[in-house]
Write a protein that holds these residues in place. Structure first.
Motif, PDB file in Angstrom:
ATOM      1  N   VAL A 187       0.826  -1.081  -0.033  1.00  0.00           N
ATOM      2  CA  VAL A 187       0.027   0.097   0.146  1.00  0.00           C
ATOM      3  C   VAL A 187       0.768   1.280   0.220  1.00  0.00           C
ATOM      4  O   VAL A 187       1.589   1.729   0.745  1.00  0.00           O
ATOM      5  N   ALA A 189       0.286   4.762   0.653  1.00  0.00           N
ATOM      6  CA  ALA A 189       0.225   5.914   0.986  1.00  0.00           C
ATOM      7  C   ALA A 189       0.781   7.637   0.916  1.00  0.00           C
ATOM      8  O   ALA A 189       2.304   7.658   0.986  1.00  0.00           O
ATOM      9  N   VAL A 197      -4.156   5.338   6.504  1.00  0.00           N
ATOM     10  CA  VAL A 197      -3.739   3.242   5.984  1.00  0.00           C
ATOM     11  C   VAL A 197      -3.646   3.066   6.680  1.00  0.00           C
ATOM     12  O   VAL A 197      -3.131   1.903   7.004  1.00  0.00           O
ATOM     13  N   ALA A 201      -4.734  -0.278   8.049  1.00  0.00           N
ATOM     14  CA  ALA A 201      -3.469  -2.006   7.429  1.00  0.00           C
ATOM     15  C   ALA A 201      -3.614  -2.757   8.825  1.00  0.00           C
ATOM     16  O   ALA A 201      -2.716  -3.507   8.707  1.00  0.00           O
ATOM     17  N   VAL A 206       0.873  -6.361   5.245  1.00  0.00           N
ATOM     18  CA  VAL A 206       0.909  -5.540   3.367  1.00  0.00           C
ATOM     19  C   VAL A 206       2.042  -4.620   4.619  1.00  0.00           C
ATOM     20  O   VAL A 206       2.416  -4.328   5.342  1.00  0.00           O
ATOM     21  N   VAL A 208       3.696  -0.872   3.713  1.00  0.00           N
ATOM     22  CA  VAL A 208       3.410  -0.061   4.080  1.00  0.00           C
ATOM     23  C   VAL A 208       4.294   1.265   3.596  1.00  0.00           C
ATOM     24  O   VAL A 208       4.948   1.334   3.726  1.00  0.00           O
ATOM     25  N   VAL A 234      -1.860  -0.896  -4.305  1.00  0.00           N
ATOM     26  CA  VAL A 234      -2.899   0.140  -3.835  1.00  0.00           C
ATOM     27  C   VAL A 234      -2.354   1.547  -3.509  1.00  0.00           C
ATOM     28  O   VAL A 234      -1.170   1.563  -1.778  1.00  0.00           O
ATOM     29  N   VAL A 236      -2.679   5.060  -2.612  1.00  0.00           N
ATOM     30  CA  VAL A 236      -4.682   5.982  -1.620  1.00  0.00           C
ATOM     31  C   VAL A 236      -3.278   7.429  -1.608  1.00  0.00           C
ATOM     32  O   VAL A 236      -3.010   7.943  -0.868  1.00  0.00           O
ATOM     33  N   LEU A 289     -10.783   2.151   3.525  1.00  0.00           N
ATOM     34  CA  LEU A 289      -9.850   2.014   3.252  1.00  0.00           C
ATOM     35  C   LEU A 289      -9.806   0.596   3.517  1.00  0.00           C
ATOM     36  O   LEU A 289      -8.765  -0.039   3.086  1.00  0.00           O
ATOM     37  N   ILE A 293      -9.051  -1.881   1.056  1.00  0.00           N
ATOM     38  CA  ILE A 293      -7.573  -3.028   0.858  1.00  0.00           C
ATOM     39  C   ILE A 293      -7.380  -3.971   1.089  1.00  0.00           C
ATOM     40  O   ILE A 293      -7.059  -5.067   0.137  1.00  0.00           O
TER      41      ILE A 293
END
Length: 303
Positions: A187, A189, A197, A201, A206, A208, A234, A236, A289, A293
C-alpha cells in the motif's frame, strides 16, 4: 497543531532574508502574512492582484532575470486557472518556479467546487519536468519547501493541506519511506493519507510505503517492496483517484501486477459538508480503506 500553511509564510520570509535570489509572487491570497517581508523586500514580494494568469507570467519573468520565484495561491487558482501560463511561460521558456498551493482537494468544503482541485497533480502530469511534493505534516512541508527553493531552477509543485498526519517522517525529496513490512501486498500512502492507511492496515499482512514526493515516482522503492510483499499494489492519494496508477504500471512493467488507485472520485459532491464527510464520501476514511484494501489484496488479518 499548526498547519502546513501556517509554517509556509515564516519559512519563506526567512528565505527572503537569507537569499537574494528568492522572490514571492501573490495574487491577493496570503498577502497579509507577508506584510513585514514586503516592507523589507519591496522588489521581491510582489502582489499582482486577482490575476492568476499574471501571477504565473510574472513569476516566469522573474525567473528569466535569474531570480527564484515562489508562487502561492489556492490550488485551483495556481494550477487550473493559469494552466496555459504554466505550459508556455514556464515550460516553453524553460524556466523554473516553486508553486506552493493551499486548499488541497477539499480542505475548504464550505467554499464549494471553486476552491477544490483534486486533479491538480494529474494536470501537471501532462507537462514535462515537474517535481511534485505532497507533504503529510508541517515539518515535512518546511523541509520540502526549503529543498524546492534551493533546487536550482527546477519546476516544483508543493501541495500543502490542512490535513496532516500526527507524526512527521524524515523526507529527502526523492525516496519513499517504508513504514511497515508485510507479505501480501503493498500500500502506497501519499502525504496526509498515511494515518488513515496505517489505521486501515492494522493487523493486515501488507507493506506500507509512505510517499511525500510523487514526481519523480520512486520506482526503485516500489520494486523492492513488491519483491517481498507481492505485486498487488494499492495507491491511496489525497488527490484524484488513479493519479499515480500509470507511474506504478511503468515501475512494474516487467512484472505481472495489479493496481488499485484510491483517491478523490470524479463525481462532484454537491453538498458542502465537512472535510470529514468528504473524506468518507470518497472512501478515504480508515474503515472504508480497510474494506477496499482487504478485498483487493485478499489478505486475512494477522493472527
Amino acid at each position: 497543531m499548526e498547519t502546513m500553511r501556517d509554517r509556509f509564510a515564516p519559512v519563506l520570509t526567512q528565505l527572503l532574508d537569507e537569499d537574494p535570489r528568492v522572490a514571492v509572487v501573490l495574487a491577493e491570497i496570503g498577502k497579509d502574512a507577508f506584510t513585514e517581508a514586503q516592507h523589507r523586500h519591496p522588489d521581491r514580494v510582489i502582489n499582482v492582484g486577482i490575476r492568476e494568469q499574471l501571477l504565473v507570467g510574472a513569476a516566469a519573468g522573474l525567473a528569466l532575470t535569474g531570480l527564484r520565484p515562489v508562487v502561492h495561491s489556492f490550488a485551483p487558482f495556481l494550477v487550473e486557472r493559469p494552466f496555459e501560463q504554466l505550459k508556455l511561460d514556464l515550460g516553453h521558456q524553460d524556466v523554473g518556479a516553486v508553486l506552493v498551493s493551499a486548499g488541497a482537494s477539499f480542505d475548504r468544503p464550505t467554499d464549494g467546487q471553486t476552491h477544490m482541485a483534486p486533479g491538480d497533480v494529474a494536470l501537471l502530469d501532462t507537462l514535462d519536468g515537474w517535481t511534485v511534493h505532497v507533504p503529510g505534516h508541517p515539518d515535512e512541508a518546511e523541509a520540502l519547501l526549503r529543498r524546492a527553493v534551493a533546487a536550482g531552477d527546477d519546476k516544483v509543485y508543493v501541495r500543502l493541506s490542512a490535513l496532516a498526519n500526527r507524526q512527521a517522517h524524515e523526507v529527502d525529496g526523492q525516496r519513499f519511506t517504508t513504514v511497515r513490512e508485510g507479505r501480501a501486498g503493498v500500500v502506497v500512502a501519499v502525504g496526509p493519507a498515511l494515518d488513515a492507511v496505517l489505521a486501515a492496515a492494522e493487523g493486515l499482512d501488507v507493506t506500507v510505503l509512505y510517499a511525500t514526493t510523487v514526481r519523480p515516482f520512486d520506482a526503485v522503492a516500489l520494486r523492492r517492496a513488491t519483491g517481498t510483499a507481492g505485486t498487488d499494489v494499492v495507491l491511496v492519494e489525497p488527490c484524484l483517484a488513479g493519479t499515480s496508477t500509470a507511474a506504478v504500471n511503468e515501475a512494474l512493467a516487467e512484472l505481472p501486477h495489479r493496481v488499485l488507485g484510491l483517491g478523490v472520485g470524479r463525481r462532484e459532491l454537491r453538498r458542502y459538508g465537512t472535510v470529514e464527510e468528504h473524506t468518507a464520501a470518497h472512501g478515504l476514511d480508515a474503515a472504508s480503506l480497510r474494506e477496499r484494501i482487504s478485498a483487493f489484496v485478499a489478505v486475512p488479518a494477522r493472527g
